[in-house]
Design a protein around this motif. Structure first.
Motif, short mmCIF file in Angstrom:
data_model
loop_
_atom_site.label_atom_id
_atom_site.label_comp_id
_atom_site.label_asym_id
_atom_site.label_seq_id
_atom_site.Cartn_x
_atom_site.Cartn_y
_atom_site.Cartn_z
N ASN A 2 -3.40 6.22 -2.26
CA ASN A 2 -1.99 6.39 -1.93
C ASN A 2 -1.29 5.04 -1.83
OD1 ASN A 2 -2.56 5.31 0.66
ND2 ASN A 2 -3.13 7.34 1.41
N ASN A 3 0.03 5.07 -1.58
CA ASN A 3 0.80 3.83 -1.55
C ASN A 3 0.35 2.88 -0.44
OD1 ASN A 3 2.27 4.52 -3.77
ND2 ASN A 3 4.15 5.03 -2.67
N VAL A 4 -0.05 3.43 0.70
CA VAL A 4 -0.52 2.57 1.79
C VAL A 4 -1.79 1.84 1.38
CG1 VAL A 4 -1.43 2.54 4.14
CG2 VAL A 4 0.55 3.97 3.60
N ASP A 5 -2.73 2.56 0.77
CA ASP A 5 -3.97 1.93 0.30
C ASP A 5 -3.66 0.85 -0.75
OD1 ASP A 5 -5.50 3.55 1.91
OD2 ASP A 5 -5.82 5.07 0.37
N LYS A 6 -2.73 1.17 -1.64
CA LYS A 6 -2.36 0.19 -2.68
C LYS A 6 -1.73 -1.05 -2.06
CE LYS A 6 -1.61 3.71 -6.26
NZ LYS A 6 -0.60 4.45 -7.04
N LEU A 7 -0.86 -0.83 -1.06
CA LEU A 7 -0.21 -1.97 -0.42
C LEU A 7 -1.23 -2.85 0.29
CD1 LEU A 7 2.42 -3.43 0.27
CD2 LEU A 7 2.56 -2.05 2.34
N ILE A 8 -2.20 -2.23 0.96
CA ILE A 8 -3.26 -3.01 1.62
C ILE A 8 -4.01 -3.85 0.60
CG2 ILE A 8 -5.48 -2.84 2.83
CD1 ILE A 8 -4.36 -0.37 4.26
N SER A 9 -4.34 -3.25 -0.53
CA SER A 9 -5.05 -3.98 -1.59
C SER A 9 -4.21 -5.14 -2.11
CB SER A 9 -5.40 -3.04 -2.75
OG SER A 9 -6.26 -2.00 -2.32
N ILE A 10 -2.91 -4.90 -2.30
CA ILE A 10 -2.02 -5.94 -2.82
C ILE A 10 -1.89 -7.09 -1.82
CG2 ILE A 10 0.40 -6.46 -3.38
CD1 ILE A 10 0.53 -3.61 -4.61
N LEU A 11 -1.66 -6.76 -0.55
CA LEU A 11 -1.50 -7.80 0.46
C LEU A 11 -2.79 -8.59 0.65
CD1 LEU A 11 0.65 -5.93 3.17
CD2 LEU A 11 1.42 -7.42 1.31
N ASP A 12 -3.93 -7.94 0.54
CA ASP A 12 -5.21 -8.65 0.64
C ASP A 12 -5.39 -9.62 -0.53
OD1 ASP A 12 -6.35 -7.89 3.02
OD2 ASP A 12 -7.38 -6.14 2.20
N LYS A 13 -5.03 -9.17 -1.74
CA LYS A 13 -5.20 -10.02 -2.93
C LYS A 13 -4.22 -11.19 -2.92
CE LYS A 13 -8.57 -8.22 -5.34
NZ LYS A 13 -9.25 -7.59 -4.20
N ILE A 14 -3.08 -11.05 -2.28
CA ILE A 14 -2.10 -12.15 -2.21
C ILE A 14 -2.72 -13.36 -1.52
CG2 ILE A 14 0.02 -12.86 -0.97
CD1 ILE A 14 1.20 -10.13 -1.75
N LYS A 15 -3.63 -13.11 -0.57
CA LYS A 15 -4.25 -14.20 0.17
C LYS A 15 -5.09 -15.11 -0.72
CE LYS A 15 -4.58 -11.41 4.39
NZ LYS A 15 -5.50 -10.83 5.39
N SER A 16 -5.53 -14.59 -1.86
CA SER A 16 -6.39 -15.39 -2.74
C SER A 16 -5.80 -15.55 -4.15
CB SER A 16 -7.77 -14.74 -2.85
OG SER A 16 -7.67 -13.40 -3.35
N SER A 17 -4.48 -15.36 -4.28
CA SER A 17 -3.82 -15.44 -5.59
C SER A 17 -2.63 -16.39 -5.53
CB SER A 17 -3.35 -14.05 -6.04
OG SER A 17 -4.42 -13.13 -6.05
N LYS A 18 -2.27 -16.90 -6.70
CA LYS A 18 -1.14 -17.83 -6.79
C LYS A 18 0.17 -17.13 -7.12
CE LYS A 18 -3.93 -21.82 -8.14
NZ LYS A 18 -4.15 -22.87 -9.18
N THR A 19 0.09 -16.04 -7.91
CA THR A 19 1.29 -15.33 -8.36
C THR A 19 1.07 -13.83 -8.26
OG1 THR A 19 0.55 -15.19 -10.67
CG2 THR A 19 1.77 -17.20 -10.01
N LEU A 20 2.19 -13.09 -8.34
CA LEU A 20 2.09 -11.63 -8.35
C LEU A 20 1.41 -11.13 -9.62
CD1 LEU A 20 5.48 -10.33 -6.85
CD2 LEU A 20 3.24 -10.49 -5.76
N THR A 21 1.59 -11.89 -10.70
CA THR A 21 0.92 -11.53 -11.96
C THR A 21 -0.59 -11.56 -11.79
OG1 THR A 21 2.75 -12.39 -13.27
CG2 THR A 21 0.63 -12.14 -14.39
N GLU A 22 -1.07 -12.58 -11.09
CA GLU A 22 -2.52 -12.69 -10.83
C GLU A 22 -3.00 -11.54 -9.94
OE1 GLU A 22 -5.68 -15.85 -8.82
OE2 GLU A 22 -3.67 -16.55 -9.43
N VAL A 23 -2.20 -11.19 -8.94
CA VAL A 23 -2.53 -10.05 -8.08
C VAL A 23 -2.64 -8.78 -8.91
CG1 VAL A 23 -1.68 -8.56 -6.22
CG2 VAL A 23 -1.46 -11.05 -6.02
#
Length: 302
Positions: A2-23
């Motif tokens: 669901n959207n909440v799970d996706k948002l958690i995944s996105i926010l977690d990946k932001i911590k180790s990424s340089k751009t949204l494209t990389e996320v």
């Protein structure tokens, strides 16, 4: 997801990424979709979650707090789903028990009737504990009980079982076979005679077979695995029929082979292959599941 799970995944990946494209690439989403979901969530919460103008991108303080709280909600939802599965099974009187290949048919044949007599109102569903079934299947409620390898998982209650001593089945066609004895001594030289012999495996890739492969590899033994069977008892029977060898236990061999069968057993010291077995179930399991687990433990240790 669901959207909440996706948002958690996105926010977690932001911590180790340089751009949204990389996320987006890491999560196999499109970049516009990632950006859209973040924007929607920022509107929903009324606060900025991501610093997008900077490189590398980062979470705002609010983003850090939001993702931590969303994970708490996610964990609570997962526990609720698991408990619902457990409650539905309990209401239906069904308990699913996964059994590894070292619990042979005669042993199971003794346990199952006793369990029925003790719990006549429960429906017990026995399934094979294969390499596909893990401790996570207990955690998520796919199975209720497991009799097999000992998992180290803090969410599980573990009832240790006696360590099983394994044995190599030596058929009469093997040069080691001694018709005047039941057993062959376990030595490096005796193991070496098994090089290139035909071997019957067991479809328990995460447990028994892994231990066997390690034993053979450490001793430099190469065998020709000609077949795999669902459990150790069947493997022993077929191995005798084909004059091959297999790894089994003394109990399984004597339960599954005819008295007229000509074979020896090479008992493998527990120090060489330790099979730590246990009965496992979730700590939050129903009282019925806990009672069945205790009954199985008592029956196995009789």
């Amino acid at each position: 997801m669901n959207n909440v799970d996706k948002l958690i995944s996105i926010l977690d990946k932001i911590k180790s990424s340089k751009t949204l494209t990389e996320v987006a690439e890491k999560l196999y989403f499109s970049q516009p979709y990632v950006s859209k979901l973040i924007t929607e969530m920022e509107k929903q919460y009324g606060i900025k979650l991501v610093n997008r103008k900077d490189t590398p991108i980062s979470l705002t303080n609010a983003g850090e707090v939001i993702v931590q709280n969303l994970k708490v909600i996610q964990d609570a939802q997962e526990k609720l789903n698991i408990n619902l599965v457990d409650l539905k099974r309990t209401e239906q009187g069904t308990i699913s028990i996964a059994v590894c290949s070292l619990v042979d048919a005669p042993t199971l044949g003794c346990i199952a009737p006793e369990l029925y007599r003790k719990f006549p109102d429960l429906k017990l569903n026995f399934v094979n504990l294969t390499g596909d079934i893990t401790d996570h299947d207990l955690i998520n409620g796919k199975i209720d009980l497991a009799i097999g390898r000992k998992w180290n998982n803090r969410d599980l209650h573990i009832i240790p079982l006696p360590v099983s001593q394994l044995a190599l089945l030596i058929p009469e066609t093997c040069s080691l076979f001694d018709e005047n004895s039941e057993y062959v001594e376990f030595t490096q030289d005796n193991l070496s005679t098994l090089n290139d012999c035909n071997y019957i495996g067991v479809n328990d890739s995460s447990f028994l077979q892994h231990k066997v492969n390690l034993l053979l590899e450490e001793n430099g033994i190469h065998v020709n695995k000609i077949m795999e069977l669902p459990n150790s008892g069947q493997a022993a029977t077929v191995a005798m029929s084909l004059h091959a060898t297999t790894i089994t236990t003394e109990r399984i061999a004597k339960n599954n082979l005819e008295k007229s069968s000509k074979y020896n057993l090479m008992m493998i010291p527990k120090d060489n292959v330790g099979l730590n077995m246990a009965i496992s179930y979730r700590k939050q399991s129903s009282s019925n599941i806990k009672a069945v687990a205790q009954a199985i433990n008592e029956l196995i240790n009789k």
